[in-house]
Design a protein around this motif. Structure first.
Motif: not given
Length: 200
Positions: A150-173
């Motif tokens: 049901e896409g769980e592995e894909f969505l986990d991989a997307v979330e992981e990459l998004e976190e890698e690409r986000e600036e810390p302040e963006e992640r907090e806000e």
């Protein structure tokens, strides 16, 4: 995660998608086939860049423009599907409309709707493209043999990459742009093409 799809590669795929002939399903199948030729990590990168493009288009003024075109019927989900459609128009159109939502008045896919009640718009004419959001997951699942999760592995991989690409302040806000920006200027060209009540 090692990926090879930068912004230029992402938009090259999107621009080619826009140039393809056939209906939307046929064009999406072409995109899926292209992603299947690449490492699974590129499907993840494609999805992340797609979501980033949609988020950048998520502004109050662009929602007003989409709502104007759709006769006041643009829901929250509908606006997300609209931003997907906008990305699917290609980089040049996308960037011009994000910079000036009234530039929608110049987009062929919008002009073809002028003067026609939205009840008679064909499904493939609506400026919404929900299905574009699922192509990368379909390709990833097939490449990794994860069709049954049901896409769980894909969505986990997307979330992981998004976190890698986000600036810390963006992640907090985590602040969405729509609802926080002023409405800005009117939409004179769209208002002329889609006057109130014309397609509601």
């Amino acid at each position: 995660m090692l990926v090879h799809m930068n912004d230029d590669a992402f938009w090259a795929l999107i621009d080619e998608l826009g140039r393809r002939t056939g209906d939307r399903d046929e064009r999406l199948e072409w995109l899926r086939t292209e992603l299947l030729r690449r490492p699974a990590a590129e499907s993840v990168e494609f999805q992340v860049r797609l979501e980033e493009a949609c988020e950048a288009a998520d502004t109050r003024e662009l929602w007003r423009a989409a709502n104007r075109v759709e006769g006041g019927a643009c829901s929250d989900d509908g606006f997300h599907y609209f931003t997907l459609w906008l990305v699917g128009q290609g980089r040049k159109v996308y960037e011009s409309v994000v910079a000036d939502p009234d530039a929608l008045a110049d987009v062929p896919g919008i002009r073809v709707l002028v003067g026609r009640h939205h009840d008679v718009w064909r499904d493939d004419e609506w400026p919404e493209w929900e299905e574009l959001d699922y192509v990368a997951q379909d390709a990833y699942d097939e490449l990794t043999g994860q069709e049954d999760d049901e896409g769980e592995e894909f969505l986990d991989a997307v979330e992981e990459l998004e976190e890698e690409r986000e600036e810390p302040e963006e992640r907090e806000e985590g602040v969405r742009t729509r609802g926080t920006r002023p409405e800005g200027l009117a939409l004179p060209r769209l208002t002329a093409l889609f006057p109130l009540g014309s397609s509601a």
